[in-house]
Motif scaffolding. Structure first.
Motif, mmCIF file in Angstrom:
data_model
loop_
_atom_site.group_PDB
_atom_site.id
_atom_site.type_symbol
_atom_site.label_atom_id
_atom_site.label_comp_id
_atom_site.label_asym_id
_atom_site.label_seq_id
_atom_site.Cartn_x
_atom_site.Cartn_y
_atom_site.Cartn_z
ATOM 1 N N VAL A 105 0.835 -1.204 0.000
ATOM 2 C CA VAL A 105 0.000 0.000 0.000
ATOM 3 C C VAL A 105 0.871 1.255 0.000
ATOM 4 O O VAL A 105 0.623 2.206 -0.746
ATOM 5 C CB VAL A 105 -0.974 -0.011 1.200
ATOM 6 N N GLY A 106 1.924 1.263 0.822
ATOM 7 C CA GLY A 106 2.830 2.412 0.865
ATOM 8 C C GLY A 106 3.503 2.645 -0.477
ATOM 9 O O GLY A 106 3.665 3.784 -0.921
ATOM 10 N N SER A 107 3.893 1.576 -1.148
ATOM 11 C CA SER A 107 4.499 1.688 -2.466
ATOM 12 C C SER A 107 3.505 2.279 -3.464
ATOM 13 O O SER A 107 3.852 3.133 -4.279
ATOM 14 C CB SER A 107 4.977 0.306 -2.925
ATOM 15 N N ALA A 108 2.266 1.835 -3.386
ATOM 16 C CA ALA A 108 1.227 2.383 -4.268
ATOM 17 C C ALA A 108 1.017 3.866 -3.988
ATOM 18 O O ALA A 108 0.820 4.662 -4.912
ATOM 19 C CB ALA A 108 -0.076 1.611 -4.094
ATOM 20 N N MET A 109 1.063 4.240 -2.724
ATOM 21 C CA MET A 109 0.842 5.643 -2.359
ATOM 22 C C MET A 109 1.959 6.552 -2.868
ATOM 23 O O MET A 109 1.757 7.751 -3.020
ATOM 24 C CB MET A 109 0.677 5.778 -0.850
ATOM 25 N N THR A 110 3.141 5.995 -3.146
ATOM 26 C CA THR A 110 4.225 6.799 -3.706
ATOM 27 C C THR A 110 4.251 6.726 -5.230
ATOM 28 O O THR A 110 5.203 7.144 -5.860
ATOM 29 C CB THR A 110 5.599 6.376 -3.137
ATOM 30 N N GLY A 111 3.188 6.153 -5.835
ATOM 31 C CA GLY A 111 3.055 6.153 -7.281
ATOM 32 C C GLY A 111 3.765 5.022 -7.996
ATOM 33 O O GLY A 111 3.991 5.098 -9.195
ATOM 34 N N GLN A 112 4.110 3.949 -7.287
ATOM 35 C CA GLN A 112 4.858 2.869 -7.909
ATOM 36 C C GLN A 112 3.977 1.758 -8.463
ATOM 37 O O GLN A 112 4.486 0.782 -9.001
ATOM 38 C CB GLN A 112 5.849 2.293 -6.906
ATOM 39 N N GLY A 113 2.680 1.877 -8.353
ATOM 40 C CA GLY A 113 1.795 0.863 -8.902
ATOM 41 C C GLY A 113 0.459 0.869 -8.198
ATOM 42 O O GLY A 113 0.093 1.825 -7.508
ATOM 43 N N ILE A 114 -0.263 -0.241 -8.359
ATOM 44 C CA ILE A 114 -1.597 -0.378 -7.778
ATOM 45 C C ILE A 114 -1.559 -1.540 -6.803
ATOM 46 O O ILE A 114 -1.115 -2.635 -7.145
ATOM 47 C CB ILE A 114 -2.641 -0.662 -8.878
#
Length: 132
Positions: free
Chosen positions: A115-124
């Motif tokens: 989720v944190g990775s998604a929040m930094t724009g790295q995917g869904i």
């Protein structure tokens, strides 16, 4: 490691020694990450570190390192006995989407990292709870 003064906090001699070592280590990691970006490695890469370090320091600094055509972020900590990628497979099936390269997305052992990775724009990322 710290000396508290009335209007400031200073590093002790030991704290300064540690700061130098930690700063050098972070610079080395930054250099290696830059080199890896330049090499454009296509083979899977596994990074192992403490989840708190990954969430607070590493993931926000990864930028577009992991950006690939397959932007699905996988939480490998699905419930016990569940087939691999079951959440994404179920969601995509209900959405009527066929994604043959589902297995190529980033994998995390803690859902908060996905989720944190998604929040930094790295995917869904696929969440288990509503974040509304």
């Amino acid at each position: 490691m710290l000396q508290r003064l009335p209007r400031e906090v200073l590093l002790t001699a030991e704290g300064e020694r540690l700061r130098c070592v930690v700063s050098d280590a972070f610079r080395c990691m930054d250099t290696v990450i830059g080199e890896i970006r330049q090499e454009r490695i296509s083979a899977p890469m596994e990074m192992i570190c403490a989840p708190s370090f990954a969430m607070r320091w590493l993931m926000p600094r990864m930028g577009d390192f992991f950006l690939r055509p397959n932007l699905l972020l996988h939480d490998d900590s699905a419930w016990s006995g569940a087939p691999a990628l079951i959440e994404w497979r179920t969601w995509l099936e209900h959405a009527g989407v066929d994604l043959p390269d589902l297995h190529l997305g980033q994998r995390f052992n803690v859902s908060q990292l996905a989720v944190g990775s998604a929040m930094t724009g790295q995917g869904i990322a696929m969440g288990r709870n509503c974040t509304c």
